[in-house]
Design a protein around this motif. Structure first.
Motif, PDB file in Angstrom:
ATOM      1  N   MET A  94       0.855  -1.173   0.000  1.00 31.57           N
ATOM      2  CA  MET A  94       0.000   0.000   0.000  1.00 31.57           C
ATOM      3  C   MET A  94       0.901   1.237   0.000  1.00 31.57           C
ATOM      4  SD  MET A  94      -2.589   1.293   3.075  1.00 31.57           S
ATOM      5  CE  MET A  94      -3.908   0.170   2.729  1.00 31.57           C
ATOM      6  N   HIS A  95       0.804   2.047  -1.046  1.00 30.43           N
ATOM      7  CA  HIS A  95       1.549   3.303  -1.099  1.00 30.43           C
ATOM      8  C   HIS A  95       0.582   4.449  -0.831  1.00 30.43           C
ATOM      9  CE1 HIS A  95       3.864   6.555  -3.508  1.00 30.43           C
ATOM     10  NE2 HIS A  95       4.123   6.623  -2.225  1.00 30.43           N
ATOM     11  N   VAL A  96       0.891   5.218   0.208  1.00 31.09           N
ATOM     12  CA  VAL A  96       0.036   6.309   0.667  1.00 31.09           C
ATOM     13  C   VAL A  96       0.829   7.608   0.632  1.00 31.09           C
ATOM     14  CG1 VAL A  96      -1.306   7.169   2.616  1.00 31.09           C
ATOM     15  CG2 VAL A  96      -1.199   4.718   2.188  1.00 31.09           C
ATOM     16  N   ALA A  97       0.247   8.637   0.048  1.00 31.24           N
ATOM     17  CA  ALA A  97       0.856   9.963   0.059  1.00 31.24           C
ATOM     18  C   ALA A  97       0.039  10.853   0.987  1.00 31.24           C
ATOM     19  CB  ALA A  97       0.888  10.565  -1.341  1.00 31.24           C
ATOM     20  N   VAL A  98       0.728  11.505   1.904  1.00 35.85           N
ATOM     21  CA  VAL A  98       0.096  12.415   2.855  1.00 35.85           C
ATOM     22  C   VAL A  98       0.292  13.835   2.336  1.00 35.85           C
ATOM     23  CG1 VAL A  98       0.047  13.218   5.239  1.00 35.85           C
ATOM     24  CG2 VAL A  98       0.694  10.862   4.734  1.00 35.85           C
ATOM     25  N   GLY A  99      -0.774  14.580   2.262  1.00 33.86           N
ATOM     26  CA  GLY A  99      -0.715  15.952   1.766  1.00 33.86           C
ATOM     27  C   GLY A  99      -0.220  16.926   2.805  1.00 33.86           C
ATOM     28  N   SER A 100       0.978  16.700   3.323  1.00 32.92           N
ATOM     29  CA  SER A 100       1.587  17.568   4.325  1.00 32.92           C
ATOM     30  C   SER A 100       3.028  17.136   4.550  1.00 32.92           C
ATOM     31  CB  SER A 100       0.834  17.479   5.659  1.00 32.92           C
ATOM     32  OG  SER A 100       1.472  18.250   6.655  1.00 32.92           O
ATOM     33  N   THR A 101       3.856  18.082   4.944  1.00 30.22           N
ATOM     34  CA  THR A 101       5.220  17.741   5.346  1.00 30.22           C
ATOM     35  C   THR A 101       5.360  17.746   6.867  1.00 30.22           C
ATOM     36  OG1 THR A 101       5.911  20.058   5.155  1.00 30.22           O
ATOM     37  CG2 THR A 101       6.225  18.648   3.213  1.00 30.22           C
ATOM     38  N   ASN A 102       4.259  17.945   7.577  1.00 28.43           N
ATOM     39  CA  ASN A 102       4.293  17.936   9.040  1.00 28.43           C
ATOM     40  C   ASN A 102       4.544  16.504   9.521  1.00 28.43           C
ATOM     41  OD1 ASN A 102       3.527  17.795  11.817  1.00 28.43           O
ATOM     42  ND2 ASN A 102       2.343  19.663  11.588  1.00 28.43           N
ATOM     43  N   VAL A 126       4.704   5.256   3.191  1.00 25.66           N
ATOM     44  CA  VAL A 126       4.083   6.568   3.348  1.00 25.66           C
ATOM     45  C   VAL A 126       5.055   7.645   2.890  1.00 25.66           C
ATOM     46  CG1 VAL A 126       3.033   8.195   4.977  1.00 25.66           C
ATOM     47  CG2 VAL A 126       2.695   5.728   5.287  1.00 25.66           C
ATOM     48  N   SER A 127       4.593   8.465   1.973  1.00 24.36           N
ATOM     49  CA  SER A 127       5.403   9.592   1.522  1.00 24.36           C
ATOM     50  C   SER A 127       4.701  10.889   1.885  1.00 24.36           C
ATOM     51  CB  SER A 127       5.652   9.517   0.017  1.00 24.36           C
ATOM     52  OG  SER A 127       4.433   9.510  -0.688  1.00 24.36           O
ATOM     53  N   SER A 128       5.488  11.921   1.989  1.00 24.23           N
ATOM     54  CA  SER A 128       5.010  13.242   2.377  1.00 24.23           C
ATOM     55  C   SER A 128       5.056  14.152   1.154  1.00 24.23           C
ATOM     56  CB  SER A 128       5.929  13.774   3.483  1.00 24.23           C
ATOM     57  OG  SER A 128       5.604  15.086   3.804  1.00 24.23           O
ATOM     58  N   VAL A 129       3.954  14.836   0.883  1.00 27.80           N
ATOM     59  CA  VAL A 129       3.863  15.710  -0.278  1.00 27.80           C
ATOM     60  C   VAL A 129       3.417  17.090   0.194  1.00 27.80           C
ATOM     61  CG1 VAL A 129       2.785  16.056  -2.535  1.00 27.80           C
ATOM     62  CG2 VAL A 129       3.160  13.729  -1.690  1.00 27.80           C
ATOM     63  N   ALA A 179      -2.438  15.172  -2.875  1.00 29.59           N
ATOM     64  CA  ALA A 179      -1.414  14.183  -2.532  1.00 29.59           C
ATOM     65  C   ALA A 179      -1.482  12.995  -3.484  1.00 29.59           C
ATOM     66  CB  ALA A 179      -1.577  13.721  -1.086  1.00 29.59           C
ATOM     67  N   LEU A 180      -2.689  12.588  -3.863  1.00 33.48           N
ATOM     68  CA  LEU A 180      -2.861  11.460  -4.773  1.00 33.48           C
ATOM     69  C   LEU A 180      -2.185  11.731  -6.112  1.00 33.48           C
ATOM     70  CD1 LEU A 180      -4.276   8.683  -5.145  1.00 33.48           C
ATOM     71  CD2 LEU A 180      -6.183   9.966  -6.152  1.00 33.48           C
ATOM     72  N   GLU A 181      -2.118  12.974  -6.524  1.00 31.49           N
ATOM     73  CA  GLU A 181      -1.502  13.345  -7.803  1.00 31.49           C
ATOM     74  C   GLU A 181      -0.011  12.991  -7.855  1.00 31.49           C
ATOM     75  OE1 GLU A 181      -2.397  17.497  -8.260  1.00 31.49           O
ATOM     76  OE2 GLU A 181      -4.531  17.101  -8.585  1.00 31.49           O
ATOM     77  N   SER A 182       0.581  12.667  -6.714  1.00 38.04           N
ATOM     78  CA  SER A 182       2.008  12.293  -6.685  1.00 38.04           C
ATOM     79  C   SER A 182       2.237  10.878  -7.207  1.00 38.04           C
ATOM     80  CB  SER A 182       2.557  12.421  -5.260  1.00 38.04           C
ATOM     81  OG  SER A 182       2.011  11.397  -4.437  1.00 38.04           O
ATOM     82  N   GLY A 183       1.155  10.147  -7.486  1.00 34.68           N
ATOM     83  CA  GLY A 183       1.284   8.795  -8.024  1.00 34.68           C
ATOM     84  C   GLY A 183       1.068   7.690  -7.013  1.00 34.68           C
ATOM     85  N   ALA A 184       0.660   8.023  -5.816  1.00 35.00           N
ATOM     86  CA  ALA A 184       0.411   7.019  -4.791  1.00 35.00           C
ATOM     87  C   ALA A 184      -0.899   6.278  -5.073  1.00 35.00           C
ATOM     88  CB  ALA A 184       0.331   7.685  -3.417  1.00 35.00           C
ATOM     89  N   GLU A 185      -1.076   5.168  -4.384  1.00 37.42           N
ATOM     90  CA  GLU A 185      -2.316   4.404  -4.479  1.00 37.42           C
ATOM     91  C   GLU A 185      -3.460   5.126  -3.765  1.00 37.42           C
ATOM     92  OE1 GLU A 185      -3.736  -0.138  -3.274  1.00 37.42           O
ATOM     93  OE2 GLU A 185      -1.720   0.527  -2.789  1.00 37.42           O
ATOM     94  N   ALA A 214      -9.290  12.851   5.214  1.00 32.13           N
ATOM     95  CA  ALA A 214      -9.902  12.327   3.999  1.00 32.13           C
ATOM     96  C   ALA A 214      -8.904  11.372   3.356  1.00 32.13           C
ATOM     97  CB  ALA A 214     -10.250  13.452   3.036  1.00 32.13           C
ATOM     98  N   VAL A 215      -9.413  10.283   2.825  1.00 30.60           N
ATOM     99  CA  VAL A 215      -8.611   9.315   2.089  1.00 30.60           C
ATOM    100  C   VAL A 215      -9.281   9.121   0.737  1.00 30.60           C
ATOM    101  CG1 VAL A 215      -7.752   6.936   1.999  1.00 30.60           C
ATOM    102  CG2 VAL A 215      -7.881   8.127   4.200  1.00 30.60           C
ATOM    103  N   THR A 216      -8.494   9.166  -0.336  1.00 33.81           N
ATOM    104  CA  THR A 216      -9.063   8.963  -1.666  1.00 33.81           C
ATOM    105  C   THR A 216      -8.172   8.074  -2.511  1.00 33.81           C
ATOM    106  OG1 THR A 216     -10.018  10.052  -3.612  1.00 33.81           O
ATOM    107  CG2 THR A 216      -8.023  11.052  -2.681  1.00 33.81           C
ATOM    108  N   ASP A 217      -8.807   7.318  -3.396  1.00 35.14           N
ATOM    109  CA  ASP A 217      -8.095   6.547  -4.409  1.00 35.14           C
ATOM    110  C   ASP A 217      -8.348   7.144  -5.786  1.00 35.14           C
ATOM    111  OD1 ASP A 217     -10.714   5.792  -5.003  1.00 35.14           O
ATOM    112  OD2 ASP A 217     -10.399   3.659  -4.628  1.00 35.14           O
ATOM    113  N   GLY A 218      -8.992   8.295  -5.824  1.00 37.28           N
ATOM    114  CA  GLY A 218      -9.328   8.957  -7.075  1.00 37.28           C
ATOM    115  C   GLY A 218     -10.754   8.724  -7.505  1.00 37.28           C
ATOM    116  N   ASP A 219     -11.327   7.596  -7.095  1.00 37.84           N
ATOM    117  CA  ASP A 219     -12.729   7.292  -7.410  1.00 37.84           C
ATOM    118  C   ASP A 219     -13.634   7.523  -6.207  1.00 37.84           C
ATOM    119  OD1 ASP A 219     -12.230   6.471 -10.077  1.00 37.84           O
ATOM    120  OD2 ASP A 219     -11.601   4.493  -9.356  1.00 37.84           O
TER     121      ASP A 219
END
Length: 170
Positions: A1-9, A27-30, A57-63, A88-93
Motif C-alpha cells: 500500500m503506497h500512501v501519500a500524505v498531503g503535508s510535510t508535518n 508513506v510519503s510526504s507531499v 497528494a494522490l496526484e504524486s502517483g500514490a495508491e 480524507a482518504v481517496t483513491d481517485g474514485d
C-alpha cells in the motif's frame, strides 16, 4: 500500500503510519496547499481542506492520497469553540472522511481565535513553547497528555480509511 500524505508535518505523517500500520504502508510526504485558510474556522472548511490535501497528494502517483486538517468550530448544541480534526482518504474514485476527537478550547484561547489569531501560535505563546503543532499539539497540552496530536489524527485517518479496508461500504 503506497500512501501519500498531503503535508510535510511529521506529526501528520506519523498519524497515517500509526493508523495504517497493520497494512505495512509505504508513506510519503507531499507538500500541498489545502485550499483553505491557514486556520479553518468551521467543520465544512476543515473537511474541505482535508479533501483538497488528499486529492492533491494522490496526484504524486500514490495508491491513496490522505489529507489531514485541523480547525476550530462552534458546535450547534455545545457552548464555546472547539478544536476539531478531519481526515480524507481517496483513491481517485472514492473518498472516505473521518473525524478525530473534538475538544472544547479554554475561553482565554477561544477569545484570541475569535479575534482572528491561529491556534498554533496562540498555544505556543500561552505555553511558552515553539512549534506545538509539530509536536503534541494543542490537544496534547489541553489533555495533559491523555491524547496527543498524533493519536488524535490517527483516529481520524482510521475512520476515513474505513471504506478502503472493509467491504462494509460496498
Amino acid at each position: 500500500m503506497h500512501v501519500a500524505v498531503g503535508s510535510t508535518n511529521p506529526v501528520k505523517v506519523a498519524a497515517v503510519e500509526r493508523a495504517l500500520e497493520r497494512y505495512e504502508p509505504t508513506v510519503s510526504s507531499v507538500d500541498v496547499d489545502s485550499g483553505v485558510a491557514e486556520q479553518p474556522r468551521s467543520v465544512a472548511e476543515t473537511i474541505d481542506g482535508a479533501e483538497t490535501r488528499a486529492r492533491r497528494a494522490l496526484e504524486s502517483g500514490a495508491e491513496y492520497g490522505v489529507g489531514l486538517e485541523g480547525g476550530v468550530a462552534t458546535i450547534d448544541t455545545a457552548p464555546g469553540l472547539y478544536l476539531i480534526m478531519w481526515a480524507a482518504v481517496t483513491d481517485g474514485d472514492r473518498t472516505g472522511r473521518g473525524a478525530g476527537p473534538s475538544l472544547a478550547l479554554p475561553e482565554r484561547i477561544a477569545g484570541r481565535l475569535d479575534d482572528g489569531a491561529e491556534l498554533g501560535p496562540v498555544m505556543d505563546e500561552y505555553l511558552g513553547t515553539t512549534g506545538i503543532a509539530r509536536d503534541a499539539g494543542a490537544v496534547g497540552a489541553l489533555t495533559d497528555g491523555l491524547i496527543d496530536r498524533t493519536d488524535a489524527l490517527a483516529a481520524a485517518v482510521a475512520c476515513a480509511a474505513a471504506p478502503f479496508v472493509t467491504s462494509h461500504y460496498e
